[in-house]
Design a protein around this motif. Structure first.
Motif, PDB file in Angstrom:
ATOM      1  N   HIS A 468       0.843  -1.201   0.000  1.00 13.04           N
ATOM      2  CA  HIS A 468       0.000   0.000   0.000  1.00 13.04           C
ATOM      3  C   HIS A 468       0.875   1.247   0.000  1.00 13.04           C
ATOM      4  CE1 HIS A 468      -2.105   3.282   2.111  1.00 13.04           C
ATOM      5  NE2 HIS A 468      -3.216   2.815   1.547  1.00 13.04           N
ATOM      6  N   ASP A 469       1.914   1.239   0.856  1.00  5.16           N
ATOM      7  CA  ASP A 469       2.800   2.406   0.941  1.00  5.16           C
ATOM      8  C   ASP A 469       3.608   2.596  -0.334  1.00  5.16           C
ATOM      9  OD1 ASP A 469       1.828   2.852   3.447  1.00  5.16           O
ATOM     10  OD2 ASP A 469       3.580   2.091   4.516  1.00  5.16           O
ATOM     11  N   TYR A 470       3.997   1.469  -0.957  1.00  4.04           N
ATOM     12  CA  TYR A 470       4.718   1.598  -2.228  1.00  4.04           C
ATOM     13  C   TYR A 470       3.820   2.222  -3.291  1.00  4.04           C
ATOM     14  CZ  TYR A 470       6.773   0.657  -6.708  1.00  4.04           C
ATOM     15  OH  TYR A 470       7.245   0.819  -7.988  1.00  4.04           O
ATOM     16  N   ALA A 471       2.588   1.712  -3.419  1.00  8.79           N
ATOM     17  CA  ALA A 471       1.662   2.237  -4.420  1.00  8.79           C
ATOM     18  C   ALA A 471       1.411   3.719  -4.193  1.00  8.79           C
ATOM     19  CB  ALA A 471       0.348   1.456  -4.389  1.00  8.79           C
ATOM     20  N   LYS A 472       1.254   4.096  -2.925  1.00 10.14           N
ATOM     21  CA  LYS A 472       1.006   5.499  -2.593  1.00 10.14           C
ATOM     22  C   LYS A 472       2.202   6.366  -2.963  1.00 10.14           C
ATOM     23  CE  LYS A 472      -1.108   8.204   1.112  1.00 10.14           C
ATOM     24  NZ  LYS A 472      -1.658   8.132   2.489  1.00 10.14           N
ATOM     25  N   SER A 473       3.410   5.850  -2.727  1.00  8.90           N
ATOM     26  CA  SER A 473       4.619   6.624  -3.040  1.00  8.90           C
ATOM     27  C   SER A 473       4.780   6.869  -4.531  1.00  8.90           C
ATOM     28  CB  SER A 473       5.853   5.895  -2.507  1.00  8.90           C
ATOM     29  OG  SER A 473       6.184   4.766  -3.312  1.00  8.90           O
ATOM     30  N   GLU A 474       4.211   5.973  -5.339  1.00 10.25           N
ATOM     31  CA  GLU A 474       4.299   6.089  -6.793  1.00 10.25           C
ATOM     32  C   GLU A 474       3.085   6.791  -7.392  1.00 10.25           C
ATOM     33  OE1 GLU A 474       6.869   4.698  -9.075  1.00 10.25           O
ATOM     34  OE2 GLU A 474       7.882   5.027  -7.164  1.00 10.25           O
ATOM     35  N   GLY A 475       2.144   7.222  -6.538  1.00  7.66           N
ATOM     36  CA  GLY A 475       0.924   7.845  -7.045  1.00  7.66           C
ATOM     37  C   GLY A 475       0.043   6.873  -7.792  1.00  7.66           C
ATOM     38  N   LYS A 476       0.098   5.581  -7.404  1.00  8.55           N
ATOM     39  CA  LYS A 476      -0.654   4.548  -8.115  1.00  8.55           C
ATOM     40  C   LYS A 476      -1.592   3.811  -7.182  1.00  8.55           C
ATOM     41  CE  LYS A 476       2.604   3.816 -11.879  1.00  8.55           C
ATOM     42  NZ  LYS A 476       3.375   2.838 -12.656  1.00  8.55           N
ATOM     43  N   LEU A 477      -2.200   4.573  -6.286  1.00  7.74           N
ATOM     44  CA  LEU A 477      -3.151   3.988  -5.361  1.00  7.74           C
ATOM     45  C   LEU A 477      -4.546   4.078  -5.965  1.00  7.74           C
ATOM     46  CD1 LEU A 477      -3.057   2.750  -2.499  1.00  7.74           C
ATOM     47  CD2 LEU A 477      -3.653   4.994  -1.613  1.00  7.74           C
ATOM     48  N   GLY A 478      -5.183   2.905  -6.149  1.00  6.15           N
ATOM     49  CA  GLY A 478      -6.568   2.907  -6.618  1.00  6.15           C
ATOM     50  C   GLY A 478      -6.722   2.730  -8.106  1.00  6.15           C
ATOM     51  N   GLY A 479      -7.994   2.828  -8.548  1.00  2.00           N
ATOM     52  CA  GLY A 479      -8.314   2.682  -9.963  1.00  2.00           C
ATOM     53  C   GLY A 479      -7.907   1.318 -10.479  1.00  2.00           C
ATOM     54  N   GLN A 480      -7.305   1.311 -11.676  1.00  2.89           N
ATOM     55  CA  GLN A 480      -6.858   0.056 -12.276  1.00  2.89           C
ATOM     56  C   GLN A 480      -5.355  -0.151 -12.098  1.00  2.89           C
ATOM     57  OE1 GLN A 480      -8.980  -2.312 -13.784  1.00  2.89           O
ATOM     58  NE2 GLN A 480     -10.412  -1.010 -12.669  1.00  2.89           N
ATOM     59  N   ASN A 481      -4.731   0.647 -11.225  1.00  2.97           N
ATOM     60  CA  ASN A 481      -3.297   0.507 -10.987  1.00  2.97           C
ATOM     61  C   ASN A 481      -3.002  -0.793 -10.250  1.00  2.97           C
ATOM     62  OD1 ASN A 481      -2.425   3.082 -12.066  1.00  2.97           O
ATOM     63  ND2 ASN A 481      -3.470   4.003 -10.330  1.00  2.97           N
ATOM     64  N   LYS A 482      -1.957  -1.449 -10.659  1.00  2.00           N
ATOM     65  CA  LYS A 482      -1.545  -2.665  -9.978  1.00  2.00           C
ATOM     66  C   LYS A 482      -0.017  -2.737  -9.953  1.00  2.00           C
ATOM     67  CE  LYS A 482      -3.044  -4.176 -14.381  1.00  2.00           C
ATOM     68  NZ  LYS A 482      -4.110  -3.565 -15.124  1.00  2.00           N
ATOM     69  N   ILE A 483       0.513  -3.385  -8.937  1.00  2.00           N
ATOM     70  CA  ILE A 483       1.959  -3.471  -8.753  1.00  2.00           C
ATOM     71  C   ILE A 483       2.478  -4.718  -9.459  1.00  2.00           C
ATOM     72  CG2 ILE A 483       3.794  -3.732  -7.029  1.00  2.00           C
ATOM     73  CD1 ILE A 483       1.927  -2.250  -5.059  1.00  2.00           C
ATOM     74  N   PRO A 484       3.524  -4.587 -10.278  1.00  2.00           N
ATOM     75  CA  PRO A 484       4.086  -5.764 -10.942  1.00  2.00           C
ATOM     76  C   PRO A 484       4.568  -6.804  -9.938  1.00  2.00           C
ATOM     77  CG  PRO A 484       4.976  -3.735 -11.896  1.00  2.00           C
ATOM     78  CD  PRO A 484       4.213  -3.337 -10.663  1.00  2.00           C
ATOM     79  N   ARG A 485       4.230  -8.038 -10.174  1.00  2.00           N
ATOM     80  CA  ARG A 485       4.670  -9.107  -9.277  1.00  2.00           C
ATOM     81  C   ARG A 485       6.069  -9.600  -9.633  1.00  2.00           C
ATOM     82  NH1 ARG A 485      -1.050 -11.855  -8.788  1.00  2.00           N
ATOM     83  NH2 ARG A 485      -1.737 -10.779  -6.908  1.00  2.00           N
ATOM     84  N   LEU A 486       6.534  -9.237 -10.817  1.00  2.00           N
ATOM     85  CA  LEU A 486       7.849  -9.663 -11.270  1.00  2.00           C
ATOM     86  C   LEU A 486       8.621  -8.477 -11.791  1.00  2.00           C
ATOM     87  CD1 LEU A 486       6.338 -12.614 -13.109  1.00  2.00           C
ATOM     88  CD2 LEU A 486       8.375 -12.991 -11.757  1.00  2.00           C
ATOM     89  N   ALA A 487       9.912  -8.495 -11.568  1.00  4.50           N
ATOM     90  CA  ALA A 487      10.760  -7.443 -12.129  1.00  4.50           C
ATOM     91  C   ALA A 487      12.118  -8.043 -12.467  1.00  4.50           C
ATOM     92  CB  ALA A 487      10.924  -6.288 -11.142  1.00  4.50           C
ATOM     93  N   ASN A 488      12.790  -7.426 -13.412  1.00  7.60           N
ATOM     94  CA  ASN A 488      14.138  -7.849 -13.785  1.00  7.60           C
ATOM     95  C   ASN A 488      15.175  -6.907 -13.184  1.00  7.60           C
ATOM     96  OD1 ASN A 488      15.226 -10.061 -15.105  1.00  7.60           O
ATOM     97  ND2 ASN A 488      15.859  -8.842 -16.864  1.00  7.60           N
ATOM     98  N   ASP A 489      14.692  -5.988 -12.347  1.00 13.86           N
ATOM     99  CA  ASP A 489      15.578  -5.063 -11.642  1.00 13.86           C
ATOM    100  C   ASP A 489      15.111  -4.968 -10.188  1.00 13.86           C
ATOM    101  OD1 ASP A 489      13.387  -3.235 -11.419  1.00 13.86           O
ATOM    102  OD2 ASP A 489      13.826  -2.472 -13.424  1.00 13.86           O
ATOM    103  N   ARG A 490      15.695  -4.050  -9.435  1.00 21.61           N
ATOM    104  CA  ARG A 490      15.382  -3.985  -8.003  1.00 21.61           C
ATOM    105  C   ARG A 490      14.751  -2.652  -7.602  1.00 21.61           C
ATOM    106  NH1 ARG A 490      16.804  -7.956  -4.859  1.00 21.61           N
ATOM    107  NH2 ARG A 490      16.852  -6.604  -3.016  1.00 21.61           N
ATOM    108  N   LYS A 491      14.116  -1.982  -8.559  1.00 15.75           N
ATOM    109  CA  LYS A 491      13.508  -0.692  -8.246  1.00 15.75           C
ATOM    110  C   LYS A 491      12.444  -0.841  -7.149  1.00 15.75           C
ATOM    111  CE  LYS A 491      11.040   3.185 -10.365  1.00 15.75           C
ATOM    112  NZ  LYS A 491       9.640   3.039  -9.976  1.00 15.75           N
ATOM    113  N   ILE A 492      11.532  -1.769  -7.317  1.00 13.03           N
ATOM    114  CA  ILE A 492      10.489  -1.986  -6.316  1.00 13.03           C
ATOM    115  C   ILE A 492      11.082  -2.674  -5.085  1.00 13.03           C
ATOM    116  CG2 ILE A 492       8.290  -3.146  -5.843  1.00 13.03           C
ATOM    117  CD1 ILE A 492       7.611  -2.822  -8.819  1.00 13.03           C
ATOM    118  N   ALA A 493      11.979  -3.626  -5.321  1.00 10.18           N
ATOM    119  CA  ALA A 493      12.596  -4.369  -4.215  1.00 10.18           C
ATOM    120  C   ALA A 493      13.330  -3.438  -3.259  1.00 10.18           C
ATOM    121  CB  ALA A 493      13.552  -5.420  -4.773  1.00 10.18           C
TER     122      ALA A 493
END
Length: 501
Positions: A468-493
């Motif tokens: 929730h805090d990650y989504a909020k920090s990216e301005g992607k809270l709500g609507g059809q926004n979703k967090i990628p479950r996979l990444a090839n880098d460590r930006k979200i990690a």
């Protein structure tokens, strides 16, 4: 009471007739698709794109594939920019009726055109889904209660002389009249931009209503349900005893299923969908079975590139007649809104040909392959589902990223960031089970572990509300926004690791 009985009876009659008529498109998908493509090409022959790509010479699917290369938003952006400047007949005759505004990663905001011909199919697919459900269930009780759609603001801006907004906000203006008076929340509440404030207000408007249908993507349904339970101290089925149906989409529902069932506290039917700004592609036509019915007569011509070839020059472009079951394909679209051989970025897998049913197995840009393993969403979602069954627990959300620079002397590894609603009794056993399940599903990953190139995966157990805090920090809270479950880098990690317990 009589009015409700009539409404339910009519809904069942309409549903039965609709499903009977739909047998034609289920049986004639191959012919419909070829005829559709040639019709789209003929319609757009005199557009700028049509003239540049010699549409007048296209008489077969093979002609089309030779004349029109696979594109993405960047490839079509110059045409869309012309449309935004007021020029007509660029990608499709006339001007778009709407622009669906989406957040892009490389292009900034994307403006996806929706033509007057394309718009009806967005709502027709949803209507068809409900009719299939009513007919199969032989029950239309939900049509007499209140319905809620967790969505973006219906307030549209006029940009470049064209109404512009989020797809869900656009669709809100096309809800049939017979559903409008049953629909919640209020228009004023739907206009609230701050998602947390919006959900708080939706809770107030709905907690005492007879809710029978609720729609939204799983993370935001969970937020809504948790707030309801916190305020009322009751599970959702105790609060809404007549809740019959939940419609969801955007992400795979399975990893959320156990937590949703716990919040619901009773039986509710689930229907999964596959909508996007570019079109409404598929829906679950049998609520008892997995798989989404591909909409082959809804203004969209489909092509499929084997995932292992995607991004390569001269990649194979298949049509429905060529696809194989249980194989992953990048989805390519040609639409009656002027998208031509457009790569939407989704990966699908067919599980049936009669009729054509798919699973959404991932995103072309969301994968983990830092070591050549090319792990996709379908594999991790199935692995974690199996792991939870063997190690009773509940997961709020998770993310997988590679750790390529571990401590000195240590092998690299896959790092899983998991937020548990209910932790397993033995987290290390959970980790070992998950690693085994992943090895069974991805032979390349198995080889890397066996060959001592990677060490077994590690888990970071996250504090509550980390995602929730990650989504909020990216301005992607709500609507059809979703967090990628996979990444090839460590930006979200890198953001999530500070929330480790």
């Amino acid at each position: 009471m009589i009015g409700k009985f009539i409404k339910k009876t009519l809904a069942k009659i309409w549903a039965k007739n609709h499903v009977r008529k739909s047998q034609d498109f289920k049986s004639n998908a191959l012919e419909d698709q070829q005829d559709l493509l040639l019709d789209l090409v003929k319609t757009a022959e005199k557009t700028l794109f049509g003239r540049e790509h010699q549409f007048e010479n296209i008489k077969t699917i093979e002609n089309f594939q030779k004349q029109v290369s696979v594109s993405d938003y960047e490839d079509l952006k110059s045409y869309i920019e012309r449309t935004k400047r007021g020029q007509a007949n660029i990608l499709w005759p006339g001007n778009p009726e709407y622009f669906a505004k989406t957040s892009g990663t490389t292009s900034g905001s994307k403006y996806i055109p929706i033509s007057k011909e394309g718009m009806p199919f967005q709502t027709d697919a949803a209507k068809s889904m409900l009719f299939h459900y009513i007919n199969q269930k032989n029950n239309a009780d939900f049509v007499t209660g209140k319905m809620i759609f967790l969505q973006g603001s219906p307030k549209l801006q006029e940009e470049f002389g064209i109404k512009t907004g989020r797809l869900s906000g656009i669709v809100a203006h096309h809800i049939p009249n017979y559903l409008q008076k049953n629909r919640l929340p209020s228009f004023k509440t739907n206009e609230i931009e701050d998602w947390e404030k919006k959900v708080d207000q939706i809770v107030l408007e709905t907690e005492n209503e007879n809710m029978t249908l609720i729609s939204g993507i799983p993370p935001w349904l969970i937020m809504y349900f948790e707030k309801l339970i916190e305020r009322n101290g009751k599970k959702i089925k105790d609060l809404f005893p007549n809740l019959q149906l939940i419609i969801t989409g955007g992400v795979n529902y399975e990893p959320y299923r156990e937590k949703m069932e716990n919040l619901l506290g009773g039986k509710v039917d689930i229907l999964q969908t596959f909508p996007a700004s570019e079109g409404f592609f598929a829906f679950q036509d049998d609520y008892k079975k997995e798989g989404l019915l591909l909409q082959t007569n809804h203004g969209i011509f489909y092509e499929f590139i084997p995932l292992e070839e995607y991004g390569k020059e001269n990649a194979t472009r298949l049509t429905l007649k060529d696809i194989e079951l249980n194989k992953d394909y990048a989805l390519i679209l040609t639409t009656n809104s002027g998208l031509w051989a457009y790569s939407i970025g989704d990966v699908v897998r067919f599980i049936s040909k009669k009729p054509y049913r798919i699973l959404v197995s991932g995103r072309t840009k969301h994968f983990t392959s830092a070591f050549g393993e090319h792990v996709i969403a379908f594999e991790v979602e199935e692995a974690i589902k199996a792991t939870v069954l063997k190690n009773p627990s509940q997961i709020t959300e998770f993310h997988l990223a590679p750790q390529v620079t571990p401590e000195t002397g240590k092998l690299p590894f896959h790092e899983w960031f998991i937020e548990f609603e209910k932790e397993p009794e033995n987290l290390d056993l959970f980790r070992k089970t998950l690693d085994t399940e992943m090895r069974q599903r991805n032979s390349y990953y198995d080889d890397l572990i066996s060959g001592n190139i990677l060490q077994p995966l590690k888990i970071v157990n996250l504090q509550k509300n980390a995602f929730h805090d990650y989504a909020k920090s990216e301005g992607k809270l709500g609507g059809q926004n979703k967090i990628p479950r996979l990444a090839n880098d460590r930006k979200i990690a890198d953001f999530l690791e500070k929330f480790g317990k």
